[in-house]
Enzyme design. Sequence first.
Site, PDB file in Angstrom:
ATOM      1  N   LYS A  50       0.921  -1.250   0.166  1.00 31.97           N
ATOM      2  CA  LYS A  50      -0.045  -0.051  -0.150  1.00 31.97           C
ATOM      3  C   LYS A  50       0.879   1.246   0.029  1.00 31.97           C
ATOM      4  O   LYS A  50       0.600   2.113  -0.759  1.00 31.97           O
ATOM      5  CB  LYS A  50      -0.860  -0.038   1.266  1.00 31.97           C
ATOM      6  N   GLN A  94      -4.371  -1.309   9.936  1.00 29.47           N
ATOM      7  CA  GLN A  94      -4.489  -2.372   9.238  1.00 29.47           C
ATOM      8  C   GLN A  94      -5.038  -3.547  10.231  1.00 29.47           C
ATOM      9  O   GLN A  94      -4.561  -3.673  11.398  1.00 29.47           O
ATOM     10  CB  GLN A  94      -2.979  -2.789   8.775  1.00 29.47           C
ATOM     11  N   ASP A 117     -10.487   3.578   4.712  1.00 32.84           N
ATOM     12  CA  ASP A 117     -11.184   2.155   4.510  1.00 32.84           C
ATOM     13  C   ASP A 117     -12.851   2.292   4.519  1.00 32.84           C
ATOM     14  O   ASP A 117     -13.430   1.200   4.135  1.00 32.84           O
ATOM     15  CB  ASP A 117     -10.774   1.387   5.646  1.00 32.84           C
TER      16      ASP A 117
END
Length: 280
Positions: A50, A94, A117
């Site tokens: 990422k 994460q 997200d």
Amino acid sequence: MTARLLDGKAIAARRRAALAARIREAGFTPGLAVIRVGEDPASAVYVRNKARAAREAGIAATTHHLPAETPEAELLALIARLNADAAVDALLVQLPLPAGLSAERLIAAIDPAKDVDGFHPVNAGHLALGMEGIVPCTPAGVLALIAETGLDLKGARAAVIGRSRIVGRPMALLLLNRDATVTLIHSRSRDPAALCREADLVVAAAGKPGLVGAEWIREGAVVIDVGINRLPDGRLVGDVDFAACAERASWITPVPGGVGPMTIALLLENTFTLALARRR
Ligand code: NAP
């Protein structure tokens, strides 16, 4: 194989190049902060990928890697600092987190305007109400793949396998918001094969290798495999029996090289969307 291959790697590369051009034109550097806790090996790879993809697109990516035993209060304080940091447009934690830490509490602490997200209850609620803002990257990436097939979602029958908060549920809502008729299948569903066989579109996100066989697939259906499963021999496979289903589907994604690269592309697009919104 009769199905056409939905090449997520190529489509994601194209979208990332287009995004990099838009960021150059915008004339500022969006900021993405990633919090990783502990030593989950898959997370280490995801976060590295990422951050690298972000930098390639012209996004300043900062990774905050903390030990597994970090107290939750310390993580909440870090999130509060990043929420207040003007250089950070987008922030993610994460998953999965080490035992003892609450993903729910940490995600709820993220400023919804930086929730790249789309997992914060405010953004998840907007999606559920059909008021889409930032939406989770994996299902958004799946939508982008579906768009490449030309399938008209209006009135289409869609089967989504899996109801997790990060994939299945938001996927079903995104499809519903586009007027598909959605069947959401989970581990308690009776006869999932028969439910799937009705569908023009199957999105598999159960995390069970080989779950979806040819008998689950209607002739000509679009098949999207979100699953990423590591077999004991080290091979990476999805939830779909690719060879068998490719004989019946019209389009099918490979694993790897299907949904995975799209998730990263959509993460970068979400970052830019948030960065633009903060500058308006
Ligand atoms: P998860 O939280 O474990 O959820 C799995 C879902 O599948 C649950 O809702 C579960 O039902 C359902 N399920 C399990 N076995 C089933 C079965 N035999 N029949 C029908 N439904 C079944 O997993 P997740 O986080 O959503 O991830 C799903 C898969 O996608 C994993 O392989 C993961 O690695 C992969 N993934 C890929 C990406 C990507 O970028 N490509 C991103 C995220 C996740 P219940 O709710 O009843 O337990």
